[in-house]
Design a protein around this motif. Structure first.
Motif, PDB file in Angstrom:
ATOM      1  N   ILE A 186      -2.452  -6.097  -2.945  1.00 35.64           N
ATOM      2  CA  ILE A 186      -3.608  -6.219  -3.848  1.00 35.64           C
ATOM      3  C   ILE A 186      -4.869  -6.409  -3.033  1.00 35.64           C
ATOM      4  CG2 ILE A 186      -4.706  -7.825  -5.479  1.00 35.64           C
ATOM      5  CD1 ILE A 186      -1.926  -8.129  -6.780  1.00 35.64           C
ATOM      6  N   GLU A 187      -4.793  -7.220  -1.987  1.00 33.54           N
ATOM      7  CA  GLU A 187      -5.948  -7.441  -1.114  1.00 33.54           C
ATOM      8  C   GLU A 187      -6.272  -6.188  -0.307  1.00 33.54           C
ATOM      9  OE1 GLU A 187      -4.945 -10.758   1.305  1.00 33.54           O
ATOM     10  OE2 GLU A 187      -5.161 -12.240  -0.291  1.00 33.54           O
ATOM     11  N   ARG A 188      -5.257  -5.595   0.294  1.00 31.15           N
ATOM     12  CA  ARG A 188      -5.493  -4.452   1.184  1.00 31.15           C
ATOM     13  C   ARG A 188      -6.029  -3.235   0.445  1.00 31.15           C
ATOM     14  NH1 ARG A 188       0.260  -4.490   4.478  1.00 31.15           N
ATOM     15  NH2 ARG A 188       0.023  -6.547   5.438  1.00 31.15           N
ATOM     16  N   TYR A 189      -5.434  -2.954  -0.730  1.00 33.78           N
ATOM     17  CA  TYR A 189      -5.766  -1.716  -1.432  1.00 33.78           C
ATOM     18  C   TYR A 189      -6.668  -1.956  -2.644  1.00 33.78           C
ATOM     19  CZ  TYR A 189      -2.549   0.649   1.640  1.00 33.78           C
ATOM     20  OH  TYR A 189      -1.948   1.174   2.757  1.00 33.78           O
ATOM     21  N   VAL A 190      -7.121  -3.180  -2.818  1.00 29.24           N
ATOM     22  CA  VAL A 190      -8.096  -3.542  -3.850  1.00 29.24           C
ATOM     23  C   VAL A 190      -7.603  -3.085  -5.226  1.00 29.24           C
ATOM     24  CG1 VAL A 190     -10.562  -3.661  -4.370  1.00 29.24           C
ATOM     25  CG2 VAL A 190      -9.822  -3.057  -2.067  1.00 29.24           C
ATOM     26  N   VAL A 191      -6.531  -3.698  -5.651  1.00 28.03           N
ATOM     27  CA  VAL A 191      -5.902  -3.365  -6.930  1.00 28.03           C
ATOM     28  C   VAL A 191      -6.503  -4.244  -8.023  1.00 28.03           C
ATOM     29  CG1 VAL A 191      -3.734  -3.311  -8.222  1.00 28.03           C
ATOM     30  CG2 VAL A 191      -3.777  -2.669  -5.793  1.00 28.03           C
ATOM     31  N   SER A 192      -6.834  -3.641  -9.145  1.00 24.86           N
ATOM     32  CA  SER A 192      -7.348  -4.390 -10.288  1.00 24.86           C
ATOM     33  C   SER A 192      -6.239  -4.569 -11.322  1.00 24.86           C
ATOM     34  CB  SER A 192      -8.533  -3.669 -10.929  1.00 24.86           C
ATOM     35  OG  SER A 192      -8.107  -2.481 -11.571  1.00 24.86           O
ATOM     36  N   ALA A 193      -6.441  -5.529 -12.214  1.00 20.52           N
ATOM     37  CA  ALA A 193      -5.453  -5.781 -13.269  1.00 20.52           C
ATOM     38  C   ALA A 193      -5.305  -4.578 -14.190  1.00 20.52           C
ATOM     39  CB  ALA A 193      -5.869  -7.013 -14.072  1.00 20.52           C
ATOM     40  N   SER A 194      -6.390  -3.869 -14.445  1.00 22.54           N
ATOM     41  CA  SER A 194      -6.308  -2.708 -15.335  1.00 22.54           C
ATOM     42  C   SER A 194      -5.460  -1.598 -14.723  1.00 22.54           C
ATOM     43  CB  SER A 194      -7.713  -2.186 -15.655  1.00 22.54           C
ATOM     44  OG  SER A 194      -8.370  -1.753 -14.474  1.00 22.54           O
TER      45      SER A 194
END
Length: 685
Positions: free
Chosen positions: A558-566
């Motif tokens: 999530i941090e590395r690839y900048v994942v959002s909840a949506s």
């Protein structure tokens, strides 16, 4: 041969990233989205649109540079300033672009690491002086800080970034500039880099000795990392594969059922990871002062949340303080009563269509033995179950009796004082904006808290929300990561499995039944059920541990690839849908075998495994008591897929039950559509 100058490319030569290079810009976009949501234009409400706007800004600046005779270069400060002008509708602090540039540098530091082989490789190409040479939008000072932080300053402590002079390696003009700057001939210069064109062919055209640095292992790892950026679906499946492999390995020493629960948790993690990620986003966008996770399910949600954000940092922002709040519907309802009336009681009775007399007195915190005489006069027995209690004449008379009214008023005052002091003890100040987290389904505990603390704003964050039955307090807002029937009028089949989800998310600490006062604090009182904890010990604990194992993997990506909840939303709902429609045998059987404690309503334990007989089902359309029994069973179980795992039923009996459940769901959908049409018609009138 010893060269006079050795220049070295920075990215994928001196340094490598643990993600795709564009993830760095995407992280800056997410940082901006979370920190300045009230500044953004309506068209820029997610990190991808912000990222694309930045790419457009860079393209514009590159074209402008070319039109002035330079190479297509731009410096990060200029980019960020122009970007903000394009996406903000409000003026911004002139220092903001520099703050964003510093944040982006910190992200580069977090995401980068020293190439493991570069120092040994360079020994074959000695030189009198070392320089880094990079086609990059960060200046040499920023790159120097980055190299120093990675321990490479002894190897190369100075250099040039293309953005500083408007010339780059790709055109070859940066090499010419270096020769002029240092007064050397091209043949006295060796350059090492990974890019076939910029570092090799362009350098050779400029007369430089070019050395291609492309170590097989590191390059293959780089390509694998960068491929994960192109598809969120591929990224999520990759992470789930990592989780599944580790869960399989760790579960080897467990029993078969424990191992199955553990692996199921690891696979189901996206539902709970997405929920926790969404809570963090809500906390920033809603500018919450505190987040309180409500017992009992909130205790597990808080574990997932803290596993994702162990330092309470979320893309460069500090999350508000979070803690567990020990509350329940039982421990908050009486405190929230504004008057002793049937109308106030309807806030509960509209949710629970039956009322056990003894259970009602427990709910209200009144000793039923003190009212034996008046109950005898009204012909009400403790074991009686009243259908549609609002319309029961005996109950109406009870609520008009002065001695009952007085006792309930005293109970309200006593419990309200305890609850209010408990909330104040936990930081619920009048001017605070509090976030509350629970599994759902109508947010009635939040309503109770809001009525007790009417001067405090409460934002509820839920896994799912059913249609609201009671009027919503003015100081309440609610949202859901999953389905929300208050937004979509369509009945959602996912709610079939709500009771099983509660079982999967529960804690072993028991339910809060009230509060007691000591000399210096308010202590929550809990009631622990051995039957419920048996399910926790056998299955739920291992299921939750599997999710927490997976959270450690998801956090990194999530941090590395900048994942959002949506972006996780569809995957999360697929997990939910699979739990509903295709549960494991162990889960379904455990659910059917675990009794449900009904404090409200019947005031007793409900055994899901005691299905209505086949005769009762067939007589239900004709006999009221049989019909009531069947409806109550459907209402309490709801989960049609679990019915197939009730022990001792014939195939026809089981099929009849499943058919009845599905028919009941169709009726519910029809009712919701009718209610929706009526609301629309009322709004038009």
């Amino acid at each position: 041969m010893r060269y006079k100058l050795r220049t070295i490319d920075v990215w994928d030569t001196l340094l490598r990233r643990d993600c795709h290079p564009e993830c760095i810009k995407l992280a800056t976009a997410q940082h901006l989205l979370l920190g300045w949501p009230d500044h953004l234009r309506p068209d820029f409400q997610d990190h991808w649109t912000l990222y694309r706007a930045r790419i457009d800004t860079e393209r514009f600046l590159a074209e402008a540079a070319r039109s002035e005779g330079q190479d297509d270069e731009y410096e990060i400060g200029t980019v960020l300033h122009q970007w903000l002008l394009a996406i903000f509708f409000r003026p911004f602090d002139t220092a903001l672009p520099f703050r964003l540039a510093e944040f982006e540098l910190q992200v580069e530091m977090a995401r980068s690491f020293k190439d493991p082989d570069i120092e040994d490789f360079l020994q074959a190409y000695p030189a009198e002086r070392n320089y880094f040479l990079s086609d990059f939008y960060m200046n040499s000072s920023m790159l120097g800080r980055l190299l120093e932080e990675k321990g490479l300053d002894a190897l190369v402590c100075e250099g040039i970034a293309s953005c500083e002079i408007g010339l780059n390696k790709r055109s070859g003009r940066l090499f010419q500039h270096v020769h002029s700057l240092h007064g050397i001939f091209p043949k006295e210069h060796v350059h090492v880099g990974d890019n076939r064109w910029s570092d090799i062919e362009a350098a050779e055209k400029a007369g430089v000795t070019a050395v291609h640095y492309l170590p097989a292992t590191s390059h293959a790892e780089r390509l694998a990392r960068e491929q994960l950026f192109s598809s969120r679906e591929a990224l999520f499946e990759y992470i789930r594969g990592l989780c599944a492999d580790e869960a399989l390995q760790i579960s080897q020493g467990m029993s078969a059922k424990q191992a199955a629960a553990f692996r199921l948790g690891a696979d189901a993690a996206p539902l709970f990871i997405g929920f926790a990620l969404w809570i963090a986003e809500q906390a920033m966008v809603k500018m919450l002062d505190q987040i309180h996770f409500l017992t009992r399910e909130g205790e597990f949600f808080h574990q997932v949340y803290t596993a994702l954000f162990p330092q309470q940092i979320f893309f460069g922002h500090t999350l508000p303080p979070s803690k567990i709040l020990a509350v329940s519907r039982l421990s908050t309802f009486v405190s929230s009563l504004r008057e002793v009336t049937i109308g106030e009681m309807s806030r509960i009775w509209d949710l629970f269509k039956e009322q056990n007399i003894a259970g009602m007195f427990v709910t209200l915190g009144i000793n039923i033995a003190d009212f034996k005489e008046i109950l005898d006069q009204l012909e009400l027995k403790p074991e009686d179950v009243i259908e549609i209690p609002q319309q029961n004449s005996a109950l109406n008379k009870l609520f008009d009796a002065p001695e009952f009214v007085n006792a309930l008023q005293n109970s309200i005052a006593r419990q309200q004082s305890l609850l209010r002091d408990y909330l104040l003890q936990n930081g619920w100040q009048s001017d605070a904006k509090i976030g509350v987290v629970d599994i759902g389904w109508r947010g009635t505990i939040q309503d109770n808290l809001a009525l007790v603390m009417s001067e405090t704003n409460l934002h509820g964050m839920y896994l799912g929300l059913r249609r609201f039955v009671n009027p919503q307090p003015a100081n309440v807002s609610k949202s859901a990561y999953g389905p929300n029937e208050n937004i979509s009028s369509d009945a959602n089949d996912l709610f079939e499995v709500f009771a099983a989800l509660e079982m999967l998310c529960m804690s072993a600490g028991g339910s809060v039944v009230g509060y007691r006062r000591t000399t210096d604090q308010i202590i929550p009182c809990r009631q622990v059920s051995g039957d419920e904890n048996a399910a926790y010990d056998q299955f739920t604990h291992y299921f939750q541990q599997g999710i927490l194992l997976a959270a450690n993997h998801w956090r990194l990506y999530i941090e590395r690839y900048v994942v959002s909840a949506s972006e996780l939303h569809d995957t999360a709902l697929r997990v939910w849908a699979t739990l509903r429609s295709a549960p494991s045998v162990d889960l379904a059987e455990l659910f059917m075998q675990t009794p449900q404690h009904d404090v409200f309503g019947f005031g007793d334990f409900f055994n899901r495994n005691q299905a209505p007989s086949l005769t009762a089902i067939l007589l239900a359309p004709l006999v009221k008591e049989r019909r009531r029994q069947l409806i109550e069973f459907i209402r309490r179980v709801q989960w049609s897929a679990a019915i197939q795992h009730i022990n001792g039923l014939s195939r026809f009996h089981r099929w009849t039950l499943v058919f009845t459940f599905r028919f009941a769901n169709q009726v519910r959908r029809l009712r919701m559509k009718v209610q929706c049409f009526r609301k629309r018609d009322d709004a038009k009138m």
